[in-house]
Design a protein around this motif. Sequence first.
Motif, mmCIF file in Angstrom:
data_model
loop_
_atom_site.group_PDB
_atom_site.id
_atom_site.type_symbol
_atom_site.label_atom_id
_atom_site.label_comp_id
_atom_site.label_asym_id
_atom_site.label_seq_id
_atom_site.Cartn_x
_atom_site.Cartn_y
_atom_site.Cartn_z
ATOM 1 N N GLY A 35 0.805 -1.212 0.000
ATOM 2 C CA GLY A 35 0.000 0.000 0.000
ATOM 3 C C GLY A 35 0.839 1.265 0.000
ATOM 4 O O GLY A 35 2.009 1.242 0.387
ATOM 5 N N TRP A 47 -4.414 6.401 4.266
ATOM 6 C CA TRP A 47 -4.237 5.424 3.202
ATOM 7 C C TRP A 47 -4.549 6.074 1.857
ATOM 8 O O TRP A 47 -5.499 6.864 1.744
ATOM 9 C CB TRP A 47 -5.178 4.244 3.451
ATOM 10 N N SER A 50 -3.889 0.639 -2.580
ATOM 11 C CA SER A 50 -3.356 -0.695 -2.304
ATOM 12 C C SER A 50 -3.384 -1.552 -3.552
ATOM 13 O O SER A 50 -4.208 -1.351 -4.450
ATOM 14 C CB SER A 50 -4.179 -1.381 -1.203
ATOM 15 N N LEU A 99 1.184 -4.713 3.640
ATOM 16 C CA LEU A 99 -0.081 -4.677 4.359
ATOM 17 C C LEU A 99 -0.216 -5.885 5.276
ATOM 18 O O LEU A 99 -0.046 -7.023 4.843
ATOM 19 C CB LEU A 99 -1.242 -4.636 3.372
ATOM 20 N N TRP A 102 -5.586 -6.515 4.535
ATOM 21 C CA TRP A 102 -6.157 -5.886 3.334
ATOM 22 C C TRP A 102 -7.394 -5.105 3.698
ATOM 23 O O TRP A 102 -8.225 -5.606 4.459
ATOM 24 C CB TRP A 102 -6.492 -6.961 2.304
#
Length: 120
Positions: A35, A47, A50, A99, A102
């Motif tokens: 990610g 974030w 990803s 990661l 997920w």
Amino acid sequence: QVQVVESGGGLVQAGGFLRLSCTASGLTFGNFNMGWFRQAPGKEREWVSSINWNGGTTLYTNSVKGRFTISRDNAKNTLSLQMNSLKPEDTAMYYCAPLRVWPATPYSDWGQGTQVTVSS
């Protein structure tokens, strides 16, 4: 020990583009979902995007959809983020990470990051 090294950041005008790269060592890269995250001054790390282990599945936060593209080269242990149509609000330190869960829970093996600054 897992090590990641990010590169490719810089200063760019709004509407411009940059391509970030991340090289990982100390892990079997192709076994991990990866990610991209970013942290703007005074804000929490968030974030961004990803990609699953084989590159077949990608996800993006809403604010970058259609502008950023995540990709990976497992043969070179490299993760990339192509960033187009950059906006001043994209200004942040960008980090990559394997990661743990997920799609957006990383292991805490952060690198030094790469700074992206977008001028208006």
